[in-house]
Design an enzyme around this catalytic site. Structure first.
Site, PDB file in Angstrom:
ATOM      1  N   SER A   9       0.841  -1.192   0.000  1.00 14.55           N
ATOM      2  CA  SER A   9       0.000   0.000   0.000  1.00 14.55           C
ATOM      3  C   SER A   9       0.879   1.246   0.000  1.00 14.55           C
ATOM      4  O   SER A   9       1.660   1.466   0.930  1.00 14.55           O
ATOM      5  CB  SER A   9      -0.897   0.019   1.238  1.00 14.55           C
ATOM      6  OG  SER A   9      -1.488   1.291   1.365  1.00 14.55           O
ATOM      7  N   HIS A  32      -1.182  -1.265  -4.285  1.00 10.52           N
ATOM      8  CA  HIS A  32      -2.457  -0.909  -3.660  1.00 10.52           C
ATOM      9  C   HIS A  32      -2.505   0.608  -3.435  1.00 10.52           C
ATOM     10  O   HIS A  32      -1.657   1.174  -2.747  1.00 10.52           O
ATOM     11  CB  HIS A  32      -2.572  -1.655  -2.326  1.00 10.52           C
ATOM     12  CG  HIS A  32      -3.864  -1.466  -1.607  1.00 10.52           C
ATOM     13  ND1 HIS A  32      -4.995  -2.222  -1.870  1.00 10.52           N
ATOM     14  CD2 HIS A  32      -4.217  -0.619  -0.601  1.00 10.52           C
ATOM     15  CE1 HIS A  32      -5.974  -1.849  -1.070  1.00 10.52           C
ATOM     16  NE2 HIS A  32      -5.535  -0.876  -0.290  1.00 10.52           N
ATOM     17  N   ASP A  34      -4.709   3.727  -2.091  1.00  9.76           N
ATOM     18  CA  ASP A  34      -5.833   4.096  -1.234  1.00  9.76           C
ATOM     19  C   ASP A  34      -6.341   5.483  -1.573  1.00  9.76           C
ATOM     20  O   ASP A  34      -5.673   6.482  -1.307  1.00  9.76           O
ATOM     21  CB  ASP A  34      -5.397   4.061   0.236  1.00  9.76           C
ATOM     22  CG  ASP A  34      -5.144   2.651   0.724  1.00  9.76           C
ATOM     23  OD1 ASP A  34      -6.069   1.829   0.620  1.00  9.76           O
ATOM     24  OD2 ASP A  34      -4.026   2.371   1.194  1.00  9.76           O
ATOM     25  N   MET A  36      -8.927   8.284  -0.675  1.00  9.71           N
ATOM     26  CA  MET A  36      -9.791   8.690   0.448  1.00  9.71           C
ATOM     27  C   MET A  36     -10.291  10.105   0.203  1.00  9.71           C
ATOM     28  O   MET A  36      -9.521  10.970  -0.222  1.00  9.71           O
ATOM     29  CB  MET A  36      -9.007   8.655   1.756  1.00  9.71           C
ATOM     30  CG  MET A  36      -8.370   7.316   2.064  1.00  9.71           C
ATOM     31  SD  MET A  36      -7.620   7.355   3.698  1.00  9.71           S
ATOM     32  CE  MET A  36      -6.700   5.805   3.675  1.00  9.71           C
ATOM     33  N   HIS A  65      -8.213   1.098  -4.094  1.00  9.37           N
ATOM     34  CA  HIS A  65      -9.148   0.910  -2.983  1.00  9.37           C
ATOM     35  C   HIS A  65      -9.819   2.252  -2.722  1.00  9.37           C
ATOM     36  O   HIS A  65      -9.205   3.160  -2.171  1.00  9.37           O
ATOM     37  CB  HIS A  65      -8.352   0.409  -1.756  1.00  9.37           C
ATOM     38  CG  HIS A  65      -9.181   0.247  -0.525  1.00  9.37           C
ATOM     39  ND1 HIS A  65      -8.630   0.087   0.721  1.00  9.37           N
ATOM     40  CD2 HIS A  65     -10.522   0.221  -0.341  1.00  9.37           C
ATOM     41  CE1 HIS A  65      -9.594  -0.025   1.620  1.00  9.37           C
ATOM     42  NE2 HIS A  65     -10.752   0.059   1.001  1.00  9.37           N
ATOM     43  N   MET A  67     -12.004   4.550  -0.861  1.00  9.51           N
ATOM     44  CA  MET A  67     -12.714   4.827   0.397  1.00  9.51           C
ATOM     45  C   MET A  67     -13.387   6.175   0.224  1.00  9.51           C
ATOM     46  O   MET A  67     -12.961   7.201   0.769  1.00  9.51           O
ATOM     47  CB  MET A  67     -11.707   4.825   1.557  1.00  9.51           C
ATOM     48  CG  MET A  67     -11.295   3.411   1.940  1.00  9.51           C
ATOM     49  SD  MET A  67      -9.747   3.365   2.854  1.00  9.51           S
ATOM     50  CE  MET A  67      -8.608   3.397   1.482  1.00  9.51           C
ATOM     51  N   MET A 136     -11.858  -5.695   5.454  1.00  8.66           N
ATOM     52  CA  MET A 136     -10.978  -4.766   6.173  1.00  8.66           C
ATOM     53  C   MET A 136     -10.644  -5.333   7.547  1.00  8.66           C
ATOM     54  O   MET A 136     -11.537  -5.754   8.287  1.00  8.66           O
ATOM     55  CB  MET A 136     -11.655  -3.399   6.349  1.00  8.66           C
ATOM     56  CG  MET A 136     -11.818  -2.575   5.081  1.00  8.66           C
ATOM     57  SD  MET A 136     -10.285  -2.217   4.205  1.00  8.66           S
ATOM     58  CE  MET A 136      -9.334  -1.310   5.441  1.00  8.66           C
ATOM     59  N   GLY A 141      -9.014   4.202   6.851  1.00 13.33           N
ATOM     60  CA  GLY A 141      -8.703   5.622   7.001  1.00 13.33           C
ATOM     61  C   GLY A 141      -7.230   5.914   7.209  1.00 13.33           C
ATOM     62  O   GLY A 141      -6.735   6.931   6.755  1.00 13.33           O
ATOM     63  N   PHE A 142      -6.536   4.997   7.876  1.00 18.35           N
ATOM     64  CA  PHE A 142      -5.135   5.270   8.214  1.00 18.35           C
ATOM     65  C   PHE A 142      -4.295   4.007   8.148  1.00 18.35           C
ATOM     66  O   PHE A 142      -4.786   2.912   8.437  1.00 18.35           O
ATOM     67  CB  PHE A 142      -5.044   5.867   9.622  1.00 18.35           C
ATOM     68  CG  PHE A 142      -5.836   7.131   9.769  1.00 18.35           C
ATOM     69  CD1 PHE A 142      -5.298   8.358   9.385  1.00 18.35           C
ATOM     70  CD2 PHE A 142      -7.143   7.091  10.246  1.00 18.35           C
ATOM     71  CE1 PHE A 142      -6.059   9.527   9.481  1.00 18.35           C
ATOM     72  CE2 PHE A 142      -7.903   8.252  10.344  1.00 18.35           C
ATOM     73  CZ  PHE A 142      -7.359   9.474   9.961  1.00 18.35           C
ATOM     74  N   ASP A 174      -6.838  -6.206   4.397  1.00 19.53           N
ATOM     75  CA  ASP A 174      -6.167  -4.902   4.361  1.00 19.53           C
ATOM     76  C   ASP A 174      -6.245  -4.276   5.748  1.00 19.53           C
ATOM     77  O   ASP A 174      -7.335  -4.047   6.270  1.00 19.53           O
ATOM     78  CB  ASP A 174      -6.874  -4.026   3.313  1.00 19.53           C
ATOM     79  CG  ASP A 174      -6.253  -2.649   3.173  1.00 19.53           C
ATOM     80  OD1 ASP A 174      -5.176  -2.403   3.731  1.00 19.53           O
ATOM     81  OD2 ASP A 174      -6.871  -1.813   2.475  1.00 19.53           O
ATOM     82  N   GLY A 175      -5.063  -4.014   6.316  1.00 23.28           N
ATOM     83  CA  GLY A 175      -4.987  -3.338   7.602  1.00 23.28           C
ATOM     84  C   GLY A 175      -4.243  -4.164   8.634  1.00 23.28           C
ATOM     85  O   GLY A 175      -4.703  -5.234   9.018  1.00 23.28           O
TER      86      GLY A 175
HETATM   87  C1  DX5 Z   1      -6.308   1.776   5.522  1.00 18.02           C
HETATM   88  C2  DX5 Z   1      -5.844   1.446   4.112  1.00 18.02           C
HETATM   89  C3  DX5 Z   1      -4.738   0.464   4.054  1.00 18.02           C
HETATM   90  C4  DX5 Z   1      -3.472   0.910   4.724  1.00 18.02           C
HETATM   91  C5  DX5 Z   1      -2.859  -0.306   5.335  1.00 18.02           C
HETATM   92  O1  DX5 Z   1      -7.545   2.380   5.479  1.00 18.02           O
HETATM   93  O2  DX5 Z   1      -6.928   0.909   3.363  1.00 18.02           O
HETATM   94  O3  DX5 Z   1      -4.490   0.047   2.723  1.00 18.02           O
HETATM   95  O4  DX5 Z   1      -2.537   1.483   3.859  1.00 18.02           O
HETATM   96  O5  DX5 Z   1      -1.726   0.071   6.045  1.00 18.02           O
HETATM   97  P1  DX5 Z   1      -1.045  -0.931   7.087  1.00 18.02           P
HETATM   98  O6  DX5 Z   1      -0.602  -2.148   6.317  1.00 18.02           O
HETATM   99  O7  DX5 Z   1       0.075  -0.122   7.632  1.00 18.02           O
HETATM  100  O8  DX5 Z   1      -2.089  -1.275   8.114  1.00 18.02           O
HETATM  101 ZN    ZN Z   2      -6.457  -0.046   1.421  1.00 18.27          ZN
END
Ligand code: DX5
Ligand code: ZN
Length: 229
Positions: A9, A32, A34, A36, A65, A67, A136, A141-142, A174-175
C-alpha cells in the site's frame, strides 16, 4: 491451488516520490492505492490524476481501494483510466451489482470492500458479480493501525461462501497485515494481502514483499481451503 499475492500500500510510501516508491516494490503482484475523500473516511489522500500518472510510471498493475462516497459515480473512471482492479465499499455503493458490472465492462476486476462492522452474509448472492472481496482488518482511514483479530471469523465465513458457490473470487485483507499477522489471515482463507507499513517501513521493501509472500504461500499450501482449488 491458490496463489498468495502481496499488494504493497503506497499510503505508507513517500507521496513526493511515488514513481520511485512503486519501483522499490518491483516484484509485487499489485500496487495498492488508497483513495480517500475525507467523507467516507476522516482522511484525504489522492485521486484520479495521481492514479493516471502512477499508471504511466509503473508496470505493476494497480489495485485501487476507493474509500469514497458515491462510488457509483466515481469508480468507473478509475477502471477507464486503466486500474486493473477497482474496489468500492459496500457501505457507500447505491447499486453494487450495476457498479460491479460497469467496472467489468471497462475491463477491470470488480471488487467490493467491507468495513469491520459490515457482515458478509447480506452479500452472498452478489459474490458471482465480483472478482475480489476485501475484508478490512482495521477501520479504514489510516495506515499503521493494529490488526483486528476479531475479523478472522468473517474471513473464514467468506472463504466458506466462496467455496460453497464454487467461485474463483480472490479474498483480500487490508490493515495491520505484517509478518506477525499474515499467517492467521492466510489460515482463515485470505489469498491477497495488502501491506503498507510492513513493506514501506522495512529497510528493503522488495525483500519484505518476497518474505511476506513466502510466509503466506506456505500457509495457503498447507490449508484445506487452499488445496481445494
Ligand atoms: C487503511 C488502508 C490500508 C493501509 C494499510 O484504510 O486501506 O491500505 O494502507 O496500512 P497498514 O498495512 O500499515 O495497516
Ligand atoms: Zn487499502
Amino acid at each position: 491451488m491458490s496463489t498468495a499475492q502481496i499488494n504493497p500500500s503506497i499510503l505508507s510510501a513517500d507521496f513526493a516520490r511515488l514513481a520511485d516508491e512503486a519501483a522499490a516494490v518491483r516484484g509485487a503482484d499489485w500496487l495498492h492505492v488508497d483513495v480517500m475523500d475525507n467523507h467516507f473516511v476522516p482522511n484525504l489522500t489522492l485521486g484520479l490524476p495521481v492514479v493516471e500518472s502512477l499508471l504511466k510510471a509503473t508496470e505493476t498493475p494497480i489495485d485501487c481501494h476507493l474509500m469514497i462516497e458515491e462510488p457509483d459515480r466515481w469508480a468507473p473512471q478509475y477502471a477507464e483510466a486503466g486500474a486493473g482492479s477497482v474496489t468500492f465499499h459496500a457501505e457507500a455503493a447505491a447499486a453494487p451489482v450495476r457498479l460491479a458490472r460497469e467496472l467489468r465492462a471497462q475491463g477491470a476486476r470488480a471488487s467490493m470492500a467491507l468495513k469491520p462492522a459490515t457482515p458478509i452474509e447480506p452479500y452472498e448472492d452478489l459474490l458471482p458479480e465480483l472478482d475480489m472481496l476485501l475484508v478490512m482488518t482495521v477501520e479504514p482511514g489510516f495506515g499503521g493501525q493494529s490488526f483486528l483479530d476479531i475479523m478472522l471469523p468473517k474471513i473464514r465465513r467468506t472463504r466458506e461462501l466462496i467455496a460453497k458457490h464454487g467461485l474463483e473470487l480472490w479474498l483480500q485483507v487490508d490493515g495491520g497485515v505484517s509478518a506477525s499477522t499474515i499467517e492467521r489471515c492466510a489460515e482463515a482463507g485470505a489469498d491477497v494481502f495488502v501491506a503498507g507499513s510492513a513493506v514501506y517501513g522495512a529497510d528493503d521493501p522488495a525483500a519484505a514483499v518476497r518474505a511476506l509472500r513466502e510466509q503466506a504461500q506456505g500457509v495457503v499450501d498447507a490449508s484445506s481451503w487452499g488445496c481445494a482449488h
